[in-house]
Design a protein around this motif. Structure first.
Motif: not given
Length: 315
Positions: A54, A69, A72, A180, A183-184, A188, A198, A201, A205
């Motif tokens: 990031e 997103a 990953w 997922a 990441l959120d 997010g 974000g 992501a 999610d």
């Protein structure tokens, strides 16, 4: 003359029809017995990689965030494909990696213990590890509300959802989902920095949790033997919550426990006046313990369903 197609086919590792079912069962038992490892957890390693990338990939744009997103989530899914080649052992490792319900419940018990001992500062410190809100001024009711809401949401996110995707797609489904969800949690947030970066992501999610959140609410009604109260709370209150999924599971827990969740919530990036969910008093330590017991029952039910679903698929 040798048919190379036939040789190639039988050179692959043999995969038994019950590998996923056995692996999900073993991984669920391992999570129940051991919980999350304190050091070297694969999700923590994944999160470190996300943070590092990031730093040079960040840009205040939705397309850049979407590429971040999707990339990953692809890494998580690829890890699941590798695990799948190891049969039941790989499925068990993926399940253990994806689940987090046992550690979640243990923290809930520790918060209740601290409150019963009169250690309000200790309880605030513990609940700060579960939620993103400002916990420094929370009283007992505020701490318990935050903890119950987190336990409700994470019963779905950290147990039912990965098991749901494991039942649908095995190890790739579990680890892709876990990527997922991680990441959120990391990018997010509704803050100026991640409002655009974000966005993808958070939306991915949301989509991944649509079915699991509703399954969680159903299992809450079954596990609490309160289907009517849970259904009434979900039908009336869930749509009022800003999240399409958190509202469902929080309303379900509120209905099952006979408490009220929601209300004014202070975050580092601002204050949200959230609608209330459920009926009854604000939760206290006894209600928090009841939420932990309910979460554990839902976790066991969801593991049994995932194993049964995989057995059925392989018949």
């Amino acid at each position: 003359m040798t048919d190379h197609r036939i040789v190639g086919r039988y050179d692959r590792p043999m995969r038994l029809p019950t590998d996923d079912a056995l692996g999900i069962g073993l991984g669920s038992v391992a999570d129940a017995v051991f919980g999350d490892p304190r050091r070297g957890h694969p999700v923590a390693v994944f999160g470190s990689g996300v943070s590092s990338v990031e730093k040079w990939m960040y840009d205040d744009s939705r397309p850049r965030g979407a590429a971040f997103a999707v990339g990953w989530i692809g890494v998580g899914t690829a890890a699941g494909l590798i695990a799948r080649r190891a049969g039941a052992v790989g499925a068990a490792a993926a399940t253990f990696t994806a689940l987090g319900g046992t550690s979640l419940a243990a923290i809930g018990d520790r918060i209740a213990d601290a409150l019963d001992a009169g250690d309000i500062d200790g309880a605030r410190t513990l609940v700060a590890g579960l939620v993103g809100r400002d916990t420094t001024r929370l009283d007992e009711a505020g701490i318990c509300r935050a903890a119950v809401e987190s336990i409700a949401e994470n019963t779905s996110d950290a147990t039912v959802a990965p098991l749901f995707w494991g039942a649908v797609a095995g190890a790739p489904g579990m680890l892709g989902y876990r990527a997922a969800n991680t990441l959120d949690a990391m990018v997010g947030y509704r803050s100026p920095r991640y409002q655009r970066f974000g966005w993808a992501a958070a939306r991915l999610d949301d989509v991944a949790n649509l079915a699991p959140a509703r399954l969680t609410a159903t299992l809450v009604g079954v596990a609490a033997a309160q289907p009517a109260a849970v259904w009434r709370s979900v039908r009336r209150d869930a749509r009022l919550h800003p999240s399409p999924n958190a509202g469902v599971v929080e309303a379900a827990f509120a209905g099952a426990l006979g408490v009220t969740l929601g209300g004014r919530t202070v975050y580092a990036h601002g204050t949200e006046d959230r609608p209330t969910l459920g009926d009854g008093p604000a939760p206290l330590a006894a209600d928090l313990r009841a939420a932990v017991r309910l979460s554990r029952r839902v976790q066991r039910l969801s593991a049994a369903l995932a194993v049964a679903a995989q057995f059925r698929r392989r018949r």
